[in-house]
Design an enzyme around this catalytic site. Structure first.
Site, PDB file in Angstrom:
ATOM      1  N   SER A   1      69.550 132.874  40.510  1.00 40.15           N
ATOM      2  CA  SER A   1      70.010 131.541  40.883  1.00 40.15           C
ATOM      3  C   SER A   1      68.854 130.563  40.716  1.00 40.15           C
ATOM      4  O   SER A   1      67.675 130.948  40.805  1.00 40.15           O
ATOM      5  CB  SER A   1      70.483 131.534  42.344  1.00 40.15           C
ATOM      6  OG  SER A   1      70.665 130.213  42.816  1.00 40.15           O
TER       7      SER A   1
ATOM      8  N   TYR B   1      69.543 133.756  51.272  1.00 40.32           N
ATOM      9  CA  TYR B   1      70.055 133.837  49.901  1.00 40.32           C
ATOM     10  C   TYR B   1      68.951 133.534  48.890  1.00 40.32           C
ATOM     11  O   TYR B   1      68.777 134.256  47.900  1.00 40.32           O
ATOM     12  CB  TYR B   1      71.214 132.856  49.733  1.00 40.32           C
ATOM     13  CG  TYR B   1      71.827 132.854  48.347  1.00 40.32           C
ATOM     14  CD1 TYR B   1      72.697 133.872  47.960  1.00 40.32           C
ATOM     15  CD2 TYR B   1      71.543 131.842  47.435  1.00 40.32           C
ATOM     16  CE1 TYR B   1      73.263 133.883  46.689  1.00 40.32           C
ATOM     17  CE2 TYR B   1      72.104 131.836  46.172  1.00 40.32           C
ATOM     18  CZ  TYR B   1      72.958 132.857  45.807  1.00 40.32           C
ATOM     19  OH  TYR B   1      73.507 132.864  44.547  1.00 40.32           O
TER      20      TYR B   1
END
Length: 256
Positions: A148, A161
């Site tokens: 990401s 995350y």
């Protein structure tokens, strides 16, 4: 070499974790419609079967297989089953992941463990099993880890995350270094903001518009924006790439 040959994935047997929905399904779709035999892995059999039916309607070849990447006892048997039904996995896409949003001072140890168990440990064990078999057979292959832009871009309330995706980035490079001599390429893609079930908690309400306005292109990622990067890393077009990261975010990570 012509593009059709350079980016050909028709001989690949691709295993996509978290392949029933969201980015995983988008990745599985581009591989399937370009001739790869695709295995969709996940926990929800109904979702997987619906995704398989959708890919078959597009002319692709796909099967579903239940895998919880947190369970070691499911990983090797799943690879065994794929080998029996289709042949050895030549392309692994580590996409399965979970997200969490909360203030860092409220982040519970158990939540952090859950995120790491799926996003990092699960990806590591899947990559390890794929590599063992590629090394065993002396055939090499490709492993694509879905990270990401948040692996490097700080953002409030996503510490768990973001940390997990940063771990994926470093793991990609370490595995690439160790396995290059076996002709195993290990690369990652870093998607920006796409509307999926995973990002729903972040993009609900006015969130989608806010994030789109912060992007240099003025929009979020759409259905086919990852296709080119996936075909590159899955095919011989990336034969001399390993330990690399491709960011697909419309410029979000470089600012407005």
């Amino acid at each position: 070499m012509r593009a059709a040959e350079l980016f050909d994935v028709s001989g690949e047997i691709a295993l996509v974790t978290g392949g029933g929905t969201g980015i995983g399904f988008k990745i599985a779709r581009v591989l399937a419609v370009n001739g790869a035999r695709v295995v969709l892995a996940g926990e929800d059999q109904g979702t997987l079967e619906a995704a398989v039916a959708s890919l078959c309607e597009l002319g692709g070849h796909a099967i579903a297989i239940p895998i919880d990447v947190r369970r070691d006892d499911m990983i090797a048997p799943s690879f065994d089953r794929i080998e029996k039904e289709l042949g050895p996995v030549s392309l692994l896409v580590n996409n399965a992941g979970i997200a969490h949003r909360d203030k860092a001072v409220k982040l519970a140890r158990e939540t952090l463990r859950d995120v790491m168990a799926v996003n990092v440990e699960g990806a590591a064990m899947m990559a390890q099993e794929a590599a063992r078999r590629m090394i065993r057979d002396g055939r090499g292959g490709s492993i694509i880890n879905v990270s990401s832009v948040l692996s490097e871009l700080p953002m409030r309330q996503v510490a768990a995350y973001s940390a997990s995706k940063a771990a994926i980035s470093q793991m990609t490079r370490c595995f690439a270094l160790e396995w290059a001599k076996h002709k195993i390429r290990v690369n990652e893609i870093r998607p920006g903001w796409f509307e999926t079930s995973l990002t729903d908690p972040f993009l609900k309400g006015a969130g989608a518009g806010v994030m789109a306005n912060q992007n240099p292109t003025g929009r979020l990622g759409d259905s086919h924006d990852l296709d080119g990067a996936i075909l590159l890393l899955a095919s011989r077009a990336s034969v001399y790439m390993t330990g690399s990261a491709i960011t697909v975010d419309g410029g979000h990570s470089i600012g407005r």
